[in-house]
Enzyme design. Structure first.
Site, PDB file in Angstrom:
ATOM      1  N   HIS A  53      -0.397 -42.785-121.172  1.00  0.00           N
ATOM      2  CA  HIS A  53       0.556 -42.056-122.000  1.00  0.00           C
ATOM      3  C   HIS A  53       1.839 -41.853-121.192  1.00  0.00           C
ATOM      4  O   HIS A  53       1.858 -42.098-119.985  1.00  0.00           O
ATOM      5  CB  HIS A  53      -0.017 -40.691-122.401  1.00  0.00           C
ATOM      6  CG  HIS A  53      -0.212 -39.800-121.217  1.00  0.00           C
ATOM      7  ND1 HIS A  53      -1.356 -39.854-120.430  1.00  0.00           N
ATOM      8  CD2 HIS A  53       0.599 -38.874-120.642  1.00  0.00           C
ATOM      9  CE1 HIS A  53      -1.228 -38.990-119.433  1.00  0.00           C
ATOM     10  NE2 HIS A  53      -0.056 -38.377-119.543  1.00  0.00           N
ATOM     11  N   HIS A  87       7.362 -42.228-117.315  1.00  0.00           N
ATOM     12  CA  HIS A  87       6.497 -43.236-116.706  1.00  0.00           C
ATOM     13  C   HIS A  87       5.066 -43.100-117.221  1.00  0.00           C
ATOM     14  O   HIS A  87       4.672 -42.067-117.711  1.00  0.00           O
ATOM     15  CB  HIS A  87       6.508 -43.099-115.178  1.00  0.00           C
ATOM     16  CG  HIS A  87       5.836 -41.851-114.717  1.00  0.00           C
ATOM     17  ND1 HIS A  87       6.447 -40.616-114.761  1.00  0.00           N
ATOM     18  CD2 HIS A  87       4.578 -41.633-114.241  1.00  0.00           C
ATOM     19  CE1 HIS A  87       5.606 -39.694-114.315  1.00  0.00           C
ATOM     20  NE2 HIS A  87       4.466 -40.282-113.995  1.00  0.00           N
TER      21      HIS A  87
END
Length: 176
Positions: free
Chosen positions: A43, A125
């Site tokens: 995620h 990220h």
């Protein structure tokens, strides 16, 4: 007093892309590079909230539901390593404005609600590897995944039987 949960707002990575990233990771990093993050746990964190009460979770969910902004496209086309935190990541060279706006809104709401927010700038990220013991070679540019983002999710983080699992609790749609 209600039981607290460890929660965060994030962008979900579609399962098809999760599988592609897992294959790419296996092809580009040695087995001993670090502990791979499970595909289902991939995620992009927007705002980490920490351990919060059900009441605070409900208040933050209400605030999240008031966010009105269009969806956007996220391009995963960058990778790197943070030696200090022992993490290898996959990210974006040019974060879309919508992503930055959404993260800033959620982080500001969380801070106003008493949830600590890191003073570090937001760096979108996806964590690929944890517990990297040494520097690892990062693949040359040329990889790319395109993700249309039309919603964001509130996840709960569970640690059970030596494994971390993320469970979606609530979703919000971004406007057209």
């Amino acid at each position: 007093m209600s039981e607290s949960k460890r929660v965060f707002f994030a962008i979900e990575i579609p399962s098809k892309i999760q599988r592609q990233i897992v294959r790419w990771r296996a092809d580009n990093f040695p087995e001993d590079a670090g502990r791979p993050v499970a595909a289902a746990n991939m995620h992009i964190t927007l705002a980490f909230l920490g351990e919060i009460s059900a009441e605070k979770q409900a208040a933050l969910a209400t605030m999240a539901g008031r966010i009105r902004q269009p969806g956007f496209t996220l391009h995963l086309d960058d990778a790197g390593q943070w030696l200090r935190s022992r993490v290898v990541w996959l990210g974006t060279r040019q974060p879309p404005r919508g992503l930055l706006q959404l993260a800033n809104l959620l982080r500001a709401q969380a801070a106003r609600s008493g949830c600590y927010q890191s003073p570090q700038p937001f760096h979108p990220h996806l964590t690929l590897l944890r517990n990297t013991a040494h520097a690892v070679p990062i693949p040359a540019p040329g990889f790319h995944w395109e993700i249309p983002v039309n919603e964001f999710v509130l996840y709960e983080s569970h640690f059970l039987n030596g494994r971390t699992r993320y469970t979606p609790l609530q979703r919000w749609t971004l406007s057209e």
